[in-house]
Design a protein around this motif. Structure first.
Motif, mmCIF file in Angstrom:
data_model
loop_
_atom_site.group_PDB
_atom_site.id
_atom_site.type_symbol
_atom_site.label_atom_id
_atom_site.label_comp_id
_atom_site.label_asym_id
_atom_site.label_seq_id
_atom_site.Cartn_x
_atom_site.Cartn_y
_atom_site.Cartn_z
ATOM 1 N N CYS A 75 0.857 -1.190 0.000
ATOM 2 C CA CYS A 75 0.000 0.000 0.000
ATOM 3 C C CYS A 75 0.891 1.238 0.000
ATOM 4 C CB CYS A 75 -0.888 -0.005 1.248
ATOM 5 S SG CYS A 75 -1.667 1.595 1.558
ATOM 6 N N ILE B 103 -3.115 -2.375 7.646
ATOM 7 C CA ILE B 103 -4.300 -3.100 7.183
ATOM 8 C C ILE B 103 -4.738 -4.181 8.175
ATOM 9 C CG2 ILE B 103 -5.164 -4.598 5.318
ATOM 10 C CD1 ILE B 103 -3.299 -2.824 3.458
ATOM 11 N N GLN C 232 -6.505 -2.126 -6.429
ATOM 12 C CA GLN C 232 -6.089 -2.970 -5.290
ATOM 13 C C GLN C 232 -5.497 -4.295 -5.735
ATOM 14 O OE1 GLN C 232 -9.901 -2.267 -4.510
ATOM 15 N NE2 GLN C 232 -9.458 -0.288 -3.610
ATOM 16 N N GLU D 42 -12.210 -0.965 3.325
ATOM 17 C CA GLU D 42 -11.784 0.405 3.647
ATOM 18 C C GLU D 42 -12.883 1.405 3.272
ATOM 19 O OE1 GLU D 42 -8.049 1.547 1.906
ATOM 20 O OE2 GLU D 42 -8.101 3.530 2.839
ATOM 21 N N CYS E 29 -9.748 6.047 -1.827
ATOM 22 C CA CYS E 29 -8.818 4.949 -2.143
ATOM 23 C C CYS E 29 -9.537 3.605 -2.159
ATOM 24 C CB CYS E 29 -7.683 4.901 -1.131
ATOM 25 S SG CYS E 29 -6.651 6.356 -1.203
ATOM 26 N N ASN F 19 -0.847 1.779 5.005
ATOM 27 C CA ASN F 19 -1.924 1.625 6.002
ATOM 28 C C ASN F 19 -1.692 0.356 6.814
ATOM 29 O OD1 ASN F 19 -3.247 3.897 5.047
ATOM 30 N ND2 ASN F 19 -4.530 2.739 3.629
ATOM 31 N N CYS G 42 -8.346 2.829 -5.919
ATOM 32 C CA CYS G 42 -7.018 2.187 -6.005
ATOM 33 C C CYS G 42 -7.118 0.909 -6.834
ATOM 34 C CB CYS G 42 -6.526 1.765 -4.620
ATOM 35 S SG CYS G 42 -5.723 3.051 -3.685
ATOM 36 N N LEU H 72 -2.006 -3.731 -5.743
ATOM 37 C CA LEU H 72 -1.420 -3.085 -4.556
ATOM 38 C C LEU H 72 -1.684 -3.972 -3.348
ATOM 39 C CD1 LEU H 72 -2.440 0.614 -5.358
ATOM 40 C CD2 LEU H 72 -0.218 -0.422 -5.684
ATOM 41 N N CYS H 73 -2.455 -3.467 -2.381
ATOM 42 C CA CYS H 73 -2.664 -4.193 -1.119
ATOM 43 C C CYS H 73 -3.202 -5.604 -1.352
ATOM 44 C CB CYS H 73 -3.616 -3.404 -0.232
ATOM 45 S SG CYS H 73 -5.188 -2.968 -1.014
HETATM 46 FE FE1 SF4 Z 1 -3.678 1.195 0.390
HETATM 47 FE FE2 SF4 Z 1 -5.268 -0.661 -0.588
HETATM 48 FE FE3 SF4 Z 1 -6.309 1.408 0.730
HETATM 49 FE FE4 SF4 Z 1 -5.277 1.760 -1.680
HETATM 50 S S1 SF4 Z 1 -7.071 0.529 -1.169
HETATM 51 S S2 SF4 Z 1 -4.900 3.053 0.136
HETATM 52 S S3 SF4 Z 1 -3.565 0.322 -1.684
HETATM 53 S S4 SF4 Z 1 -4.986 -0.169 1.605
#
Ligand code: SF4
Ligand code: SF4
Length: 499
Positions: free
Chosen positions: A66, A72, A107, A131, A101, A70, A105, A110-111
């Protein structure tokens, strides 16, 4: 509250929980509206999905992947216990735009793409959707009460109110600084308001977060294009404020340089997206709005913006929508999920094709496109195989509305108007990567203006580094002024810089 009551749940059990699907609008339904495709989790399903997190030991791959880093697993633990606001506060420790996000994002790279549940053969935890849920939960229930630090007397101007500008504004205002944000468009929000279509991010979320930031005392000065003729310059801002952050984005559309590109009916992607996604009252005066209903629309370009344009055209009632891309799907830079949604919504893809010229009809409006077929050659500097024209493969297609979604460049004219500002060849502002400092004292930059067109979350990560460094600088400045017996500036009571 958790899914097993008080009994602890071990890793093996967690791995056996199937992913909770996120309800969404059907393709048949959603092509008739601009509402978000995903309807979001409810309280029960989000607890189940968060329980799938294995609570990996640090360093957790999701957190590393990320850009905001964050925490997570800690956030997901709270969600698994039904502590939604506590989870939101964990996200807020590092990121102020979870509602954005969680929706925009990518994702999957990424995360979520790094979640070890995927490596164990399961579907990675839907981190982004969780999130977004906790951010919406906090907003709908009015739970967030922000208390800025005591006023420092220091002032900051931010140029641009997109994701980088909004994030930096909130971080700095919470630290007690007086922040003015200058925005060229009629409303604050930049890319979030004007560039991202409503079916990905509905505007009420952007309006709510702007209002939240305004409540911290941040002033948004809209319809003000810094460094444009007759408007304030960056030097004017540097003269009035203790620090200035450039978060101007990368909004100059790339062009093809081919015949007919300026014909009526050939649109730039940003103008098309703005005019199709927003009410006329939010547009700059005189901005044209395309007639899309019943038209045969061709969008050129394979990135996220191309997907946004084809899907907007469908929702406006186009008779047919085609996306032309000069490589194959494997080289496309945009999100696979967007293409899947676009296909479900009836969009046709023409790979390995490129316009040669746009052809007018008798009324002078674009009516056809001469296309050429391409094949893939050797890899180019980006590592993707280069598209090579196939001579003699030209063919004609009908198109009464064309949208060019070819990417964006930084605003060269803006940066050339800032004396002694160091930039790269294409106008990207050079900064210290750890601090966001530019070559000018008192001037920082972040976001797409530094990186070129990139992700919302990447822009935010740069803005965070810059905001924290500005805060440190302002603290030192206050100490220096104090030592010199100079009172802190109180320019939060001053009018913003005017042309
Ligand atoms: Fe980070 Fe995933 Fe949130 Fe994007 S969606 S800010 S990559 S935790
Ligand atoms: Fe949880 Fe996946 Fe992150 Fe591990 S990688 S902590 S399972 S979200």
């Amino acid at each position: 509250m958790n899914i097993t009551g008080s009994r602890p749940i071990d890793r093996k059990e967690r791995l056996l929980i199937p992913r909770e699907p996120v309800p969404k609008q059907s393709p048949e339904e959603r092509v008739h509206n601009f509402h978000e495709v995903y309807l979001g989790y409810d309280e029960e399903s989000v607890v189940v999905e968060a329980t799938r997190c294995l609570q990996c030991p640090a360093p957790q791959p999701c957190t590393l992947a990320c850009p905001m880093h964050n925490d997570i697993p800690r956030a997901l633990w709270h969600v698994s216990q039904g502590e939604f606001f506590e989870a939101y506060q964990v996200f807020r420790e590092t990121s102020t735009l979870s509602e954005v996000c969680g929706r925009v994002c990518p994702q999957e790279r990424l995360c979520q793409g790094s979640c070890v549940v995927g490596a164990h053969g399961g579907d990675p935890v839907y981190i982004g959707k969780i999130e977004a849920f906790v951010a919406d939960y906090a907003r709908k229930n009015g739970l967030l009460r922000l208390e800025p630090a005591a006023r420092t007397g220091r002032t900051v101007a931010i140029v641009g109110s997109g994701p980088a500008g909004l994030h930096a504004a909130e971080v700095l205002a919470l630290r007690g600084h007086s922040v003015d944000v200058y925005e060229a468009w009629p409303k604050p929000g930049g890319l979030l308001y004007y560039g991202i279509p409503c079916f990905k991010l509905e505007k009420d979320k952007v309006v709510a977060l702007v209002e939240r930031i305004e409540k911290l005392g941040v002033r948004f000065i809209c319809n003000t294009r810094i460094n444009a003729p007759g408007q304030p310059s960056v030097d004017d801002l540097l003269a009035q404020y203790d620090a200035v952050l450039l978060a101007i984005g990368s909004g100059v559309p790339a062009t093809m340089g081919i015949e007919g590109e300026d014909l009526p009916g050939v649109w730039k992607s940003i103008d098309f997206l703005v005019a199709t996604n927003l009410p006329k009252s939010d547009l700059p005066p005189g901005m044209p709005v395309p007639e899309v209903k019943g038209k045969h629309v061709v969008v050129v370009g394979g990135g996220d913006t191309g997907s946004d344009c084809v899907r907007s055209a469908v929702r406006c009632g186009a008779a047919s929508v085609t996306l032309s891309y000069r490589r194959t799907e494997a080289e496309m830079p945009g999100r696979a999920e967007d293409r899947q949604f676009a296909r479900e919504e009836g969009i046709k893809y023409e790979f390995l094709t490129q316009p040669v010229r746009f052809i007018p009809g008798e009324d002078g409006h674009v009516a056809q496109i001469e296309m050429r077929r391409m094949k893939l050659g050797e890899p180019d500097a980006s590592g993707r195989r280069r598209p090579v024209p196939i001579e003699g493969s030209e063919f004609i297609i009908n198109a009464d509305l064309v949208v060019l979604a070819l990417g964006f460049w930084p605003d060269d004219r803006f940066v050339k108007g800032v004396p002694d500002l160091e930039t790269k060849k294409w106008g990207e502002i050079i900064v210290d990567p750890d601090t966001g400092k530019t070559s000018r004292v008192g001037l920082w930059a972040a976001g797409d203006a530094v990186n070129g067109a990139d992700l919302v979350v990447t822009a935010m990560a740069g803005a965070r580094r810059a905001a924290l460094n500005i805060d440190a600088y302002l603290k030192v400045l206050t100490e220096v002024y104090r030592a010199m017996g100079i009172e802190g500036s109180t320019s939060d009571e001053k009018a913003p810089v005017a042309a």
